[in-house]
Design a protein around this motif. Structure first.
Motif, PDB file in Angstrom:
ATOM      1  N   SER A 184      -8.117   1.208   0.567  1.00 20.13           N
ATOM      2  CA  SER A 184      -7.135   0.438   1.330  1.00 20.13           C
ATOM      3  C   SER A 184      -6.248   1.351   2.164  1.00 20.13           C
ATOM      4  CB  SER A 184      -6.264  -0.370   0.363  1.00 20.13           C
ATOM      5  OG  SER A 184      -5.137  -0.900   1.020  1.00 20.13           O
ATOM      6  N   LEU A 185      -5.762   0.831   3.276  1.00 19.66           N
ATOM      7  CA  LEU A 185      -4.788   1.583   4.072  1.00 19.66           C
ATOM      8  C   LEU A 185      -3.471   1.786   3.338  1.00 19.66           C
ATOM      9  CD1 LEU A 185      -5.339   0.226   7.691  1.00 19.66           C
ATOM     10  CD2 LEU A 185      -5.720   2.559   6.869  1.00 19.66           C
ATOM     11  N   ASN A 186      -3.269   1.100   2.233  1.00 21.29           N
ATOM     12  CA  ASN A 186      -2.105   1.392   1.403  1.00 21.29           C
ATOM     13  C   ASN A 186      -2.071   2.860   0.999  1.00 21.29           C
ATOM     14  OD1 ASN A 186      -0.266  -0.966   0.482  1.00 21.29           O
ATOM     15  ND2 ASN A 186      -2.314  -1.875   0.498  1.00 21.29           N
ATOM     16  N   ARG A 187      -3.236   3.466   0.836  1.00 17.34           N
ATOM     17  CA  ARG A 187      -3.283   4.887   0.481  1.00 17.34           C
ATOM     18  C   ARG A 187      -2.639   5.738   1.570  1.00 17.34           C
ATOM     19  NH1 ARG A 187      -7.821   6.018  -2.793  1.00 17.34           N
ATOM     20  NH2 ARG A 187      -7.252   8.221  -2.637  1.00 17.34           N
ATOM     21  N   LEU A 188      -2.921   5.411   2.827  1.00 18.42           N
ATOM     22  CA  LEU A 188      -2.322   6.139   3.948  1.00 18.42           C
ATOM     23  C   LEU A 188      -0.832   5.867   4.033  1.00 18.42           C
ATOM     24  CD1 LEU A 188      -4.950   7.266   5.092  1.00 18.42           C
ATOM     25  CD2 LEU A 188      -4.284   6.370   7.317  1.00 18.42           C
ATOM     26  N   TRP A 189      -0.456   4.599   3.868  1.00 20.29           N
ATOM     27  CA  TRP A 189       0.969   4.265   3.939  1.00 20.29           C
ATOM     28  C   TRP A 189       1.775   5.066   2.919  1.00 20.29           C
ATOM     29  CZ3 TRP A 189       0.183  -1.765   3.917  1.00 20.29           C
ATOM     30  CH2 TRP A 189      -0.281  -2.157   5.174  1.00 20.29           C
TER      31      TRP A 189
END
Length: 225
Positions: A184-189
Motif C-alpha cells: 500500500s502507499l501507506n508505506r510511503l506516507w
C-alpha cells in the motif's frame, strides 16, 4: 505549478465490497448518475489540465481496456498479480515518466471545487506528498473514523477527524526502498510523515465513498442536491 503532471487512476481492485455488481462489471465501470466512476475521475483530471493518464487493470480488466479504447489513456496491466496501490504505482512508472504523480481512486464522488485542480495549485517543491482530505462531517457512506489530522503548517499527522479522499500528488522516488511486489502507499506516507514532507489540504465540498451498492443512491442524491 506550470508543468502538466501525469495522472494515475487506480482501477485494478477486485471491488469485493461492491458485490454482486462487481461479479460482472469492474467497479470503475459502475455508473453513478448516468456516468461511470472511471469517467468521472478522468473528467476531473482532464479539466484540471493533467498530462499523460495511466489506468491500471486487474479484475475484469478487459472491460476497462475496451471502455478506454481510442481515448489515449495508457494501460498498466496487473492481470497476473494484483499489486495494491504502491506496487501498482511502481509498475506504472515507465508509462508515467519521472517526477511527481497525481493519483486518484475512482470509487468516490466529489462536489464543489475540483480536487485535482486544488492539489495542483497547492503543490510545492518541499512536499513529497500532498493529500486531499475531507472532514468527517462532509463525508457520505464512510464507515469508520478519520485517517489524519494536520499540524499548523499543514503536515500530516496519523489519526484524527480528516478522511483521505482518494486524490493526491506524490513523489515516487522512495518506491525503490520497499522490497515487496504488492504493498500500500501507506508505506510511503509513513516514510514521508517521519521526514516532515507529507502534507494535506482540505476539500471544501462534499464527498461520498462509492465502495458498496448502498452508496450509489447516496452519491446520486449528493450529485443531484
Amino acid at each position: 505549478m506550470t508543468a502538466r503532471l501525469p495522472l494515475m487512476i487506480f482501477a485494478a481492485g477486485k471491488g469485493t465490497r461492491m458485490a454482486p455488481l462487481t461479479d460482472v462489471t469492474p467497479k470503475p465501470l459502475i455508473r453513478v448518475g448516468g456516468q461511470t466512476l472511471l469517467d468521472r475521475a478522468l473528467d476531473l483530471g482532464r479539466s484540471a489540465g493533467v498530462g499523460r493518464v495511466v489506468v491500471n487493470t486487474h479484475h475484469l480488466g478487459g472491460q476497462i481496456v475496451m471502455h478506454l479504447a481510442g481515448s489515449g489513456v495508457a494501460i498498466s496491466d496487473e492481470g497476473d498479480a494484483l499489486l495494491e496501490t504502491g506496487g501498482g504505482l511502481r509498475k506504472a512508472l515507465p508509462l508515467l515518466g519521472p517526477g511527481p504523480v497525481i493519483t486518484m481512486n475512482p470509487d468516490v464522488v466529489w462536489t464543489g471545487a475540483n480536487p485535482v485542480a486544488a492539489l495542483i495549485s497547492a503543490w510545492r517543491d518541499d512536499m513529497d506528498a500532498l493529500l486531499m482530505l475531507v472532514p468527517l462531517a462532509q463525508t457520505h457512506g464512510r464507515q469508520g473514523g478519520g485517517d489524519f489530522s494536520l499540524d499548523p503548517s499543514g503536515r500530516l499527522i496519523r489519526k484524527g477527524g480528516l478522511v483521505y479522499g482518494g486524490a493526491q500528488i506524490i513523489r515516487p522516488d522512495r518506491l525503490d526502498r520497499i522490497a515487496e511486489d504488492a504493498f500500500s502507499l501507506n508505506r510511503l506516507w509513513d516514510l514521508m510523515i517521519a521526514d516532515g514532507r507529507a502534507f494535506g489540504i482540505l476539500h471544501p465540498g462534499q464527498w461520498c465513498d462509492v465502495g458498496r451498492p448502498d452508496c450509489i443512491p447516496l452519491a446520486e442524491r449528493l450529485l443531484n442536491g
